[in-house]
Design a protein around this motif. Structure first.
Motif, PDB file in Angstrom:
ATOM      1  N   SER A 259      -8.734   1.016  -4.273  1.00 15.72           N
ATOM      2  CA  SER A 259      -9.262   2.635  -3.979  1.00 15.72           C
ATOM      3  C   SER A 259      -8.591   2.887  -5.574  1.00 15.72           C
ATOM      4  O   SER A 259      -8.165   3.934  -6.034  1.00 15.72           O
ATOM      5  CB  SER A 259      -9.102   3.168  -2.748  1.00 15.72           C
ATOM      6  N   LEU A 260      -6.705   2.308  -5.394  1.00  8.55           N
ATOM      7  CA  LEU A 260      -5.693   2.641  -6.209  1.00  8.55           C
ATOM      8  C   LEU A 260      -6.121   1.888  -7.613  1.00  8.55           C
ATOM      9  O   LEU A 260      -5.862   1.920  -8.860  1.00  8.55           O
ATOM     10  CB  LEU A 260      -4.481   2.166  -5.904  1.00  8.55           C
ATOM     11  N   GLY A 261      -7.045   1.212  -8.207  1.00  5.61           N
ATOM     12  CA  GLY A 261      -7.304   0.875  -9.232  1.00  5.61           C
ATOM     13  C   GLY A 261      -6.458  -0.598  -9.389  1.00  5.61           C
ATOM     14  O   GLY A 261      -6.265  -1.542 -10.018  1.00  5.61           O
ATOM     15  N   VAL A 262      -5.426  -1.338  -8.119  1.00  4.87           N
ATOM     16  CA  VAL A 262      -5.090  -2.382  -8.561  1.00  4.87           C
ATOM     17  C   VAL A 262      -5.754  -3.421  -8.302  1.00  4.87           C
ATOM     18  O   VAL A 262      -5.439  -4.448  -8.857  1.00  4.87           O
ATOM     19  CB  VAL A 262      -3.454  -2.460  -6.705  1.00  4.87           C
ATOM     20  N   LEU A 263      -7.160  -3.974  -7.577  1.00  2.00           N
ATOM     21  CA  LEU A 263      -7.631  -5.517  -7.848  1.00  2.00           C
ATOM     22  C   LEU A 263      -8.079  -5.207  -9.206  1.00  2.00           C
ATOM     23  O   LEU A 263      -8.819  -5.893  -9.512  1.00  2.00           O
ATOM     24  CB  LEU A 263      -8.460  -5.025  -7.227  1.00  2.00           C
ATOM     25  N   GLN A 264      -8.477  -4.406  -9.820  1.00  2.00           N
ATOM     26  CA  GLN A 264      -8.896  -4.618 -11.939  1.00  2.00           C
ATOM     27  C   GLN A 264      -8.115  -5.782 -12.240  1.00  2.00           C
ATOM     28  O   GLN A 264      -8.733  -5.888 -12.922  1.00  2.00           O
ATOM     29  CB  GLN A 264      -9.008  -3.280 -11.891  1.00  2.00           C
ATOM     30  N   ALA A 265      -6.914  -5.205 -11.947  1.00  2.00           N
ATOM     31  CA  ALA A 265      -5.798  -6.596 -12.494  1.00  2.00           C
ATOM     32  C   ALA A 265      -5.910  -7.694 -12.025  1.00  2.00           C
ATOM     33  O   ALA A 265      -5.272  -8.801 -12.865  1.00  2.00           O
ATOM     34  CB  ALA A 265      -3.221  -5.889 -11.888  1.00  2.00           C
ATOM     35  N   ARG A 266      -6.829  -7.714 -11.172  1.00  2.00           N
ATOM     36  CA  ARG A 266      -6.885  -9.371 -10.656  1.00  2.00           C
ATOM     37  C   ARG A 266      -5.623 -10.116 -10.276  1.00  2.00           C
ATOM     38  O   ARG A 266      -5.584 -10.954 -10.477  1.00  2.00           O
ATOM     39  CB  ARG A 266      -7.711 -10.303 -11.046  1.00  2.00           C
ATOM     40  N   PRO A 267      -4.879  -9.535  -9.133  1.00  2.00           N
ATOM     41  CA  PRO A 267      -3.612 -10.360  -8.463  1.00  2.00           C
ATOM     42  C   PRO A 267      -3.984 -11.072  -7.764  1.00  2.00           C
ATOM     43  O   PRO A 267      -5.023 -11.235  -6.697  1.00  2.00           O
ATOM     44  CB  PRO A 267      -2.584  -9.261  -8.199  1.00  2.00           C
ATOM     45  N   THR A 268      -3.389 -11.996  -7.808  1.00  2.00           N
ATOM     46  CA  THR A 268      -3.068 -12.662  -6.275  1.00  2.00           C
ATOM     47  C   THR A 268      -2.763 -12.626  -4.992  1.00  2.00           C
ATOM     48  O   THR A 268      -1.843 -12.137  -4.828  1.00  2.00           O
ATOM     49  CB  THR A 268      -2.760 -14.042  -6.425  1.00  2.00           C
ATOM     50  N   LEU A 269      -3.682 -12.576  -4.031  1.00  2.35           N
ATOM     51  CA  LEU A 269      -3.141 -11.572  -2.992  1.00  2.35           C
ATOM     52  C   LEU A 269      -2.421 -12.780  -2.079  1.00  2.35           C
ATOM     53  O   LEU A 269      -3.557 -13.818  -1.311  1.00  2.35           O
ATOM     54  CB  LEU A 269      -4.377 -11.368  -2.135  1.00  2.35           C
ATOM     55  N   VAL A 270      -1.747 -12.323  -1.058  1.00  2.00           N
ATOM     56  CA  VAL A 270      -0.451 -13.668  -0.500  1.00  2.00           C
ATOM     57  C   VAL A 270      -1.194 -13.230   1.148  1.00  2.00           C
ATOM     58  O   VAL A 270      -1.017 -12.178   1.423  1.00  2.00           O
ATOM     59  CB  VAL A 270       0.976 -13.605  -0.872  1.00  2.00           C
ATOM     60  N   HIS A 271      -1.405 -14.816   1.543  1.00  4.19           N
ATOM     61  CA  HIS A 271      -1.544 -14.490   3.195  1.00  4.19           C
ATOM     62  C   HIS A 271      -2.933 -13.456   3.952  1.00  4.19           C
ATOM     63  O   HIS A 271      -3.743 -15.088   4.200  1.00  4.19           O
ATOM     64  CB  HIS A 271      -0.262 -13.836   4.133  1.00  4.19           C
ATOM     65  N   MET A 272      -2.924 -12.727   3.703  1.00  5.15           N
ATOM     66  CA  MET A 272      -4.394 -12.012   3.830  1.00  5.15           C
ATOM     67  C   MET A 272      -5.486 -12.490   4.966  1.00  5.15           C
ATOM     68  O   MET A 272      -6.793 -13.072   4.893  1.00  5.15           O
ATOM     69  CB  MET A 272      -5.304 -12.672   2.683  1.00  5.15           C
TER      70      MET A 272
END
Length: 384
Positions: A259-272
């Protein structure tokens, strides 16, 4: 007199392309790869080759996609995540720094990792890694500020540091990246600023997300042990203040970042680890890579990473050791062994591919190929 070629065989062969091969091998003549493929085919095509059992895996070296080198002087402790942060990380912060990073880098080099993704907390450590590390990969500058009132100031100082450090990047060394620490320790305002900046500047990002069940509880209800721990560490700030919205049923750390638009920067998500099916779909649709740290997940009582669900959704998975304080060692081969043990139902070839191909994608590296005509490297014979 011409020496005979050698046929190295292993349970798993990964050439750097496609899916790893069961019961595979590599024919080596001198220092050159003559052929690679299923053992039976190589045995038939090269009957004169001297066969040597190499062990479980022949593959390009793995990548340690998530480390905290500057915590390498910490002592290992196993505690629930929400207790481990204040009792280990914060209580031991005097041990965190350049000496720890130097010790950690030596451990990474001994492990034979091809590259690494390291989270950096101290400016001195960042400068030293960018100018001295012979291990390539990404050094992610860690940013932590849950107070939205200081977001602009924190962002300005972060940008100033990053722009100065970019001059220290060098061929064959570490590239610079950003790590907004975790979904709940960076304010909504700062998250937007950092993500927009990283996307515009082409900076790789790593974010700790949904490591422990208490994080899922925090987003859904605003309560639980992690919320209580945060209230003690950042008094005067509510969960709603940090997130810019009230917690709610159905809200997860992933949907919040989306919702913040953070995923648009395609970050690597750790742990999940403590994710929903919708979280996994969102990560897949955004093209995010995911790093799992099996030993740290076990030691911090986080649960079991739902690897099969990520594979089914087409999410690229990588492996990391995390810090010695939660993962015990910085040897990614130890992490691979733990992944095989903790995911007995998973095809072990997926773990090998994740450690090599997934890790390389996280840090932007290139996987060397084991194929006819390429130079043979003894590092392709993994330790048992």
């Amino acid at each position: 007199m011409t020496s005979l070629p050698t046929l190295y065989t292993a349970d798993i062969l990964y050439t750097g392309m496609g899916l790893p091969i069961r019961d595979g091998g590599v024919v080596v003549s001198g220092q050159t790869v003559a052929a690679a493929g299923p053992r039976a085919e190589l045995r038939a095509n090269y009957p004169q080759a001297q066969e040597v059992r190499a062990g479980r895996v022949i593959s390009p070296p793995p990548v340690n996609a998530h480390t905290h080198l500057d915590m390498s002087l910490y002592e290992f402790q196993s505690l629930p995540y929400f207790e481990w942060i204040p009792q280990v990380v914060i209580a031991g912060r005097a041990r965190r720094g350049l000496e720890g990073a130097q010790t950690g880098l030596e451990a990474i080099q001994r492990s034979g990792a091809a590259a690494m993704g390291d989270i950096v907390w101290h400016p001195e450590v960042m400068e030293w890694l960018l100018t001295h590390s012979q291990v390539p990969g990404v050094a992610y500058w860690e940013v932590l500020d849950p107070n939205p009132a200081t977001a602009a100031q924190t962002f300005a100082s972060t940008r100033e540091r990053i722009e100065g450090w970019r001059e220290l990047e060098r061929p064959g060394g570490l590239r610079l990246g950003l790590s907004p620490h975790a979904s709940h320790t960076v304010s909504h305002r700062l998250f937007r600023m950092l993500a927009e900046y990283a996307g515009a500047e082409g900076l790789p990002m790593q974010i700790h997300v949904l490591e422990h069940p208490s994080e899922a509880e925090l987003f859904a209800t605003g309560a639980g042990p992690l919320a209580e721990s945060m209230a003690r560490m950042v008094p005067g700030l509510s969960v709603a203040d940090i997130l810019g919205r009230e917690p709610a049923q159905g809200l997860t750390a992933v949907s919040y970042l989306e919702s913040l638009g953070v995923l648009q920067a395609r970050p690597t998500l750790v742990h999940m680890v403590n994710v929903t099916s919708a979280d996994i779909r969102a990560a897949a649709q955004a093209g995010c890579l995911v790093v799992t740290c099996p030993r740290s997940n076990r030691h911090l009582h986080c649960g079991t990473f739902p690897w099969a669900e990520y594979a089914a959704a087409g999410v690229e998975v990588a492996l990391g050791t995390d810090s010695v304080a939660s993962g015990e060692t910085l040897d990614v081969h130890d992490e691979i062994g733990a992944a095989w043990t903790l995911h007995p139902g998973l095809d072990p070839r997926q773990v090998v591919r994740a450690a090599v191909k997934g890790g390389s994608r996280v840090v932007g590296g290139r996987v060397p190929l084991i194929r006819r005509g390429e130079v043979w490297n003894a590092a392709y014979l993994w330790p048992e």
